[in-house]
Design a protein around this motif. Structure first.
Motif, PDB file in Angstrom:
ATOM      1  N   ILE A   1       0.618   8.512 -46.905  1.00 17.23           N
ATOM      2  CA  ILE A   1       0.248   8.385 -48.321  1.00 17.23           C
ATOM      3  C   ILE A   1      -1.243   8.112 -48.461  1.00 17.23           C
ATOM      4  N   LEU A   2      -1.757   7.146 -47.701  1.00 13.95           N
ATOM      5  CA  LEU A   2      -3.167   6.788 -47.841  1.00 13.95           C
ATOM      6  C   LEU A   2      -4.074   7.937 -47.406  1.00 13.95           C
ATOM      7  N   ALA A   3      -3.707   8.624 -46.322  1.00 13.87           N
ATOM      8  CA  ALA A   3      -4.523   9.744 -45.854  1.00 13.87           C
ATOM      9  C   ALA A   3      -4.573  10.850 -46.902  1.00 13.87           C
ATOM     10  N   ARG A   4      -3.443  11.144 -47.486  1.00 15.15           N
ATOM     11  CA  ARG A   4      -3.392  12.229 -48.489  1.00 15.15           C
ATOM     12  C   ARG A   4      -4.148  11.847 -49.759  1.00 15.15           C
ATOM     13  N   GLN A   5      -3.915  10.639 -50.254  1.00 13.31           N
ATOM     14  CA  GLN A   5      -4.522  10.239 -51.521  1.00 13.31           C
ATOM     15  C   GLN A   5      -6.013   9.939 -51.404  1.00 13.31           C
ATOM     16  N   ALA A   6      -6.482   9.610 -50.216  1.00 18.34           N
ATOM     17  CA  ALA A   6      -7.909   9.334 -50.032  1.00 18.34           C
ATOM     18  C   ALA A   6      -8.695  10.567 -49.638  1.00 18.34           C
ATOM     19  N   GLY A   7      -8.023  11.646 -49.261  1.00 23.93           N
ATOM     20  CA  GLY A   7      -8.697  12.796 -48.689  1.00 23.93           C
ATOM     21  C   GLY A   7      -9.022  13.909 -49.672  1.00 23.93           C
ATOM     22  N   HIS A   8      -9.052  15.134 -49.152  1.00 25.28           N
ATOM     23  CA  HIS A   8      -9.532  16.266 -49.954  1.00 25.28           C
ATOM     24  C   HIS A   8      -8.616  16.567 -51.139  1.00 25.28           C
TER      25      HIS A   8
ATOM     26  N   ILE B   1     -10.541  15.421 -62.744  1.00 24.89           N
ATOM     27  CA  ILE B   1     -11.473  14.728 -61.852  1.00 24.89           C
ATOM     28  C   ILE B   1     -11.051  13.280 -61.648  1.00 24.89           C
ATOM     29  N   HIS B   2     -10.739  12.605 -62.734  1.00 23.74           N
ATOM     30  CA  HIS B   2     -10.477  11.175 -62.631  1.00 23.74           C
ATOM     31  C   HIS B   2      -9.087  10.864 -62.114  1.00 23.74           C
ATOM     32  N   ARG B   3      -8.142  11.783 -62.287  1.00 22.98           N
ATOM     33  CA  ARG B   3      -6.836  11.588 -61.646  1.00 22.98           C
ATOM     34  C   ARG B   3      -6.988  11.581 -60.129  1.00 22.98           C
ATOM     35  N   LEU B   4      -7.975  12.327 -59.646  1.00 24.41           N
ATOM     36  CA  LEU B   4      -8.220  12.362 -58.202  1.00 24.41           C
ATOM     37  C   LEU B   4      -9.183  11.255 -57.780  1.00 24.41           C
ATOM     38  N   LYS B   5     -10.339  11.203 -58.391  1.00 25.25           N
ATOM     39  CA  LYS B   5     -11.388  10.293 -57.936  1.00 25.25           C
ATOM     40  C   LYS B   5     -10.992   8.829 -58.099  1.00 25.25           C
TER      41      LYS B   5
ATOM     42  N   ILE C   1      -5.215   4.338 -57.058  1.00 26.55           N
ATOM     43  CA  ILE C   1      -4.355   3.504 -57.890  1.00 26.55           C
ATOM     44  C   ILE C   1      -2.896   3.926 -57.719  1.00 26.55           C
ATOM     45  N   GLU C   2      -2.674   5.223 -57.708  1.00 26.47           N
ATOM     46  CA  GLU C   2      -1.317   5.733 -57.473  1.00 26.47           C
ATOM     47  C   GLU C   2      -0.810   5.332 -56.089  1.00 26.47           C
ATOM     48  N   SER C   3      -1.682   5.431 -55.082  1.00 27.60           N
ATOM     49  CA  SER C   3      -1.249   5.076 -53.731  1.00 27.60           C
ATOM     50  C   SER C   3      -0.919   3.595 -53.629  1.00 27.60           C
ATOM     51  N   ALA C   4      -1.610   2.737 -54.411  1.00 26.12           N
ATOM     52  CA  ALA C   4      -1.300   1.303 -54.401  1.00 26.12           C
ATOM     53  C   ALA C   4       0.159   1.072 -54.783  1.00 26.12           C
ATOM     54  N   LEU C   5       0.636   1.795 -55.771  1.00 23.48           N
ATOM     55  CA  LEU C   5       2.011   1.626 -56.225  1.00 23.48           C
ATOM     56  C   LEU C   5       3.010   2.088 -55.177  1.00 23.48           C
ATOM     57  N   HIS C   6       2.730   3.214 -54.551  1.00 24.51           N
ATOM     58  CA  HIS C   6       3.648   3.724 -53.532  1.00 24.51           C
ATOM     59  C   HIS C   6       3.638   2.844 -52.286  1.00 24.51           C
ATOM     60  N   LEU C   7       2.467   2.342 -51.908  1.00 24.29           N
ATOM     61  CA  LEU C   7       2.408   1.426 -50.764  1.00 24.29           C
ATOM     62  C   LEU C   7       3.211   0.163 -51.060  1.00 24.29           C
ATOM     63  N   GLY C   8       3.041  -0.375 -52.265  1.00 19.59           N
ATOM     64  CA  GLY C   8       3.789  -1.568 -52.631  1.00 19.59           C
ATOM     65  C   GLY C   8       5.287  -1.327 -52.641  1.00 19.59           C
ATOM     66  N   ALA C   9       5.700  -0.187 -53.192  1.00 21.45           N
ATOM     67  CA  ALA C   9       7.124   0.123 -53.254  1.00 21.45           C
ATOM     68  C   ALA C   9       7.720   0.286 -51.862  1.00 21.45           C
TER      69      ALA C   9
END
Length: 294
Positions: A140-147, A173-177, A182-190
C-alpha cells in the motif's frame, strides 16, 4: 478522551518513538539532517489518522505505532524533496529553514532518500502484525507514495505551473499529491486488525480518504491566502508566487469554503457507510481538517 487529548497523546508517543529510531549510529551529518526534519513537530495528521482508523476498527492496542511512524517518515521525505530548488524552492518549513537551507542540497536529498527507505524497513518490523499484514502494508505505501500516487501527483503539479487548470484537473493532482498518503493512512490503520479488508470497507475508506484529502488541500489553499507566514510556518502566498492553480483562484474564497464543506460532508457520509461510532476520533479529525488555522 477528547480529540485534542487524542491528538496530543498520539503526537507525544510518535515523537518519542521517532526519536528512538534515529539513535542508531549512522553518518553523523546525515542523521542530523534526518532528525532536523523528522523531529520538528508538525500536525502529525497522517499518523493520527492511522491510529484513529486502527482504534475505530478495534485493532489491538499500539499496533498502529510502527505503521504511523513509517508513514510520517515517508511524508517528511516528500516535504524535504518538495522544498528543494528544483521543486518548489521554499526557504521555510514549519517555521524554520528548510532542510536544504539548514544543510545543503546534497545532504537534503540524501536525508529524504534515507527516510524513504527507513519507512519501508520500519513497516517490515512492525510488532503485533502478521507477516501477511506487513507485506500488505508495504504494498500500500509503495503504491500510494510512488508514480501512481504522491510522486505522480508531484509531477503533475510541476507540469501545471503557469497553466490555468480546471477543477477536475486540479482535483486529480491533489488526490495524488496530497490525498494518496492520507488514503494510505486509513488503509494502514485498518490493516492493524490483522485481517483482510472486505471490499465494502476498502471502498468506503478510499472514498473517505479522497474526500478528506481534498478538504485538507482546499483548506490549505484558503490558508495560503488568509493566514500569515508566522501562523503557516511557511511563506504565505507561495502558491501565487509559483503561479499555481488553486481552489481559491478558481472558486474564490467563499466558493472554496463551500467546496471544502462538501468534501467534508462526503467524508462523513463514508464513515456512516462504515458504521463508525459517532464518538470516533475519525469524525472529530474530519472536522479538525475543515476548521484548522495552520
Amino acid at each position: 478522551m477528547t480529540f485534542a487529548s487524542f491528538q496530543n497523546d498520539t503526537r507525544q508517543r510518535l515523537e518519542q518513538h521517532l526519536n528512538q529510531q534515529l539513535q542508531q549510529p549512522v553518518a553523523s551529518r546525515l542523521a542530523e539532517a534526518m532528525r532536523y526534519s523528522l523531529l520538528d513537530g508538525g500536525k502529525r495528521l497522517r499518523p493520527t489518522l492511522v491510529r484513529a482508523a486502527a482504534e475505530s476498527l478495534s485493532a489491538e492496542p499500539d499496533t498502529w505505532l510502527y505503521p504511523a511512524a513509517a508513514l510520517e517518515m515517508m511524508h517528511v521525505y516528500s516535504l524535504i524533496h518538495d522544498d528543494l530548488p528544483a521543486m518548489d524552492d521554499d526557504d521555510l518549513r514549519r517555521g524554520k529553514a528548510t532542510n536544504h537551507r539548514a544543510f545543503d542540497e546534497a545532504t537534503a536529498i540524501l536525508a529524504g532518500d534515507a527516510l524513504q527507505s527507513l519507512a519501508f524497513e520500519h513497516l517490515s518490523l512492525s510488532p503485533g502484525l502478521t507477516a501477511d499484514t506487513r507485506l500488505a502494508m508495504v504494498g500500500i505505501l509503495a503504491r500510494q507514495a510512488g508514480h501512481a500516487g504522491m510522486v505522480g501527483g508531484q509531477m503533475l503539479d510541476l507540469q501545471a505551473e503557469g497553466q490555468q487548470l480546471g477543477l477536475d484537473d486540479l482535483a486529480r493532482i491533489h488526490r495524488l499529491k496530497t490525498g494518496a498518503l492520507i488514503e494510505s493512512a486509513l488503509h494502514l490503520g485498518a490493516l492493524c486488525t490483522n485481517a483482510p479488508l472486505p471490499d465494502a470497507t476498502r471502498a468506503a475508506l478510499t472514498t473517505f480518504g479522497q474526500a478528506l484529502g481534498l478538504a485538507f488541500q482546499i483548506t490549505d489553499d484558503m490558508l495560503d491566502v488568509t493566514a500569515d507566514t508566522a501562523t503557516l510556518g511557511k511563506p504565505q502566498g507561495s502558491d501565487a508566487a509559483l503561479n499555481k492553480s488553486t481552489y481559491v483562484q478558481l472558486l474564490g474564497l467563499d466558493g472554496a469554503r463551500r467546496e471544502a464543506q462538501q468534501q467534508t460532508d462526503a467524508a462523513l457520509a463514508a464513515l456512516d457507510q462504515l458504521g463508525i461510532d459517532p464518538a470516533s476520533p475519525l469524525r472529530a479529525l474530519t472536522s479538525y481538517v475543515l476548521n484548522r488555522n495552520h
